[in-house]
Structures are given as C-alpha cells and as structure tokens.
Scaffold this active site. Sequence first.
Site, PDB file in Angstrom:
ATOM      1  N   TRP A 103       0.827  -1.219   0.000  1.00  0.00           N
ATOM      2  CA  TRP A 103       0.000   0.000   0.000  1.00  0.00           C
ATOM      3  C   TRP A 103       0.858   1.264   0.000  1.00  0.00           C
ATOM      4  CZ3 TRP A 103      -4.414  -0.390  -1.981  1.00  0.00           C
ATOM      5  CH2 TRP A 103      -5.155  -1.567  -1.842  1.00  0.00           C
ATOM      6  N   ASP A 172      -1.627   6.901   6.342  1.00  0.00           N
ATOM      7  CA  ASP A 172      -2.744   6.088   5.853  1.00  0.00           C
ATOM      8  C   ASP A 172      -3.135   5.128   6.967  1.00  0.00           C
ATOM      9  OD1 ASP A 172      -4.491   4.313   4.709  1.00  0.00           O
ATOM     10  OD2 ASP A 172      -3.181   3.724   3.052  1.00  0.00           O
ATOM     11  N   LYS A 196     -12.903  -0.962   6.988  1.00  0.00           N
ATOM     12  CA  LYS A 196     -12.206  -1.861   7.896  1.00  0.00           C
ATOM     13  C   LYS A 196     -12.670  -1.627   9.343  1.00  0.00           C
ATOM     14  CE  LYS A 196      -8.339  -1.731   4.675  1.00  0.00           C
ATOM     15  NZ  LYS A 196      -8.583  -3.011   3.996  1.00  0.00           N
TER      16      LYS A 196
END
Length: 360
Positions: A103, A172, A196
């Site tokens: 990511w 993030d 999430k």
Amino acid sequence: MSKRLFNFCAGPAALPEAVLQQAREELLDWQGKGLSVMEMSHRSDEFVSIAERAEQDLRDLLNIPDNYRVLFLQGGASQQFAQIPLNLLPEGGRADYIDTGIWSAKAIEEASRFGNVHVAASAKGYDYFAIPGQNDWRLSADAAYVHYTPNETIGGLEFGWVPEVSAPLVADMSSTILSRPVDISKFGLVYAGAQKNIGPSGLVVVIVREDLLGRARASCPTMLDYSVAAQNASMYNTPPTFAWYLSGLIFQWLKGQGGLEAMKRINEAKQRKLYGTIDASDFYSNPINPADRSWMNIPFRLADERLDKPFLAGAEQRGLLNLKGHRSVGGMRASIYNAVPEAAVDALVAYMAEFEKQHG
C-alpha cells in the site's frame, strides 16, 4: 433466522451485529420520519444532524484537537494517493515517503505523477518483514510532508511507534484507526478508508490540520480540494449518505464499548492469542519481526502449502470465513478488526489446533 458466521475479511470487513440490527430497524423509517436515510436529502435537517453527530462522536473517540477539520469524502484511501500531493505538494516540491509494503508502494507510485517523491526509508532490505528504525531514515530537509502507512494490511507489518519528523506527518490509517488511542496532534493529516474499522465501503475519512488547507495547486480539481470540502462541510456535492450514517452508528457503538482504551485491551488480547498459537507451533508460521507485527491483519502459513485448500475448506465448514491470504503473498490471513469478536479468534485458534493434530 439467519446465522452470523465469523468473518475475517480484510475489507470490506465485519461490521458490529448491533449496528446492522439498528440499521435494519431504521431502514424503512428513520426515527419516525417515514423514509429511509438513503432517501433523505443531504441538505435536510435530519441528515445534517446525522452528519454532525457522526463527526462529533469521531472527535470524541480520537480526541481530535479543535484546529483539525474532519472530512467525510468519496474515492476511498486510494484516491488520497493523488489527492494528498495535489493539496500538499507544491509544483517542483519534494515529499518524503516510507516504503513498508504494497500500500505504501501504491502511494509512492501515484504521488510520483505529481512531483518529486523521495523514498526516505524502505523495508525492502528486510524483505518487508521488519520496519527500518528511524535512525536509518534519510529525510529531506525541504520535504513538504512525510507519508507513511502505519499498517500494511497485506504483509501484516505495522509501526508500533509514531515517527518524529519536522515536516507535516501524513498517515494512511485505513486499517488501524479506532483500534486503539492515537495522538492526532502528532499528524498533519490522517486518512482512512472506511471499510475496515469505520464502516462500509464508499467513504474515506480525512482528518487534516487547518494550516494545511488552502495549499492546493491551481490544477487541483475542485472536488479534490480539501479547502472546498472543509468549507462545504463535506457536502460540496451529494456525499455517500448511507455509508456516513452507518459509520456514525459504529462510532456510537464504539463509545458504548468504552471507547478506544477498551478497544485497545480487546484487540491486544485477540492478537496475543492468535500470535501465541502460531508461535507455539512448528506447523504454522508468521515471518514478521515480532516488534513489527500487525494487530489487525495477521498472515500465517502452513508448513505444507498443499494443505492450504483443505485448511480453508475446513474453516468455512466451521463458519470461519475469508481466511485466504492476499493473492500476492499466499498463505492465510486473519483480519481481526474491532467488529471481529474475541469469540471468533477463540474459534479460529481451536480449529488451528484441531487441524494441526490431524495433519501435523
């Protein structure tokens, strides 16, 4: 009556059952108003009250300082990979990025389209099994910001510490936000895809310090300008209203659980049980440096990968869903976000012991 199974999906992830029940009860008629939240005008007093309460509850949970704006946006965390440099990286400027996995690599690749990206540190030298200590970082003196990914959901690599940098720190937090307390004042900007620990997919939350607003490039699209979003209370256009509403219900649920200190205790216990089972066995393994292990996403491998399919089949028969590892790394992965109860981890650990006894 339908049966709820244990869902270990990395995202879209499990949602609290109590929240789903409340949403079902309110689906056709929200609080006696005769319509669903999905049918409300986002300009109505009713929805504005939903939005304002969601923001306040999130502020309370994270103890967000007054000089930060909270934005409820579309496009997911991946859109932020471009939106951040468009807002914070001047033409010809430089930004520092820390590479710890898939990511963060995606964020680096996208930001490179908009300016000079300097990879100040990388976990590549550790095969992405450990995080380089900050003493080994090579930060730029003129960086507009420093970006990192506190938790890599695919590799299961997580920072147990917050970097100390002079430039605004950008994080993030898609997979760690709300799992335990965090000092927002240490960051210039935090962003998190909702699917999430916040709510359903379709929403991204951005928490940005006010002094970082108003820096967008002239070429930045209006819809991607943080200042425009802030000036319009995240309603410059029609926002993802139902995802916003459901996220608000989850914030209320988290408060009812005792807030983030309580979630920290629960999440710590869950990850300790699962890692303990892995480490006590020669049949299962996790390659991550113990100090850098993720609390939320726990990858593990079986000693013989030919047993992967039987393991997954047996897990599904027992109501343990979505344990297959990401296609890029294989093996297994258990994502144990806030809405995954400790009973789910207990059931998984019991199954792992049973499977090892049969096949070990």
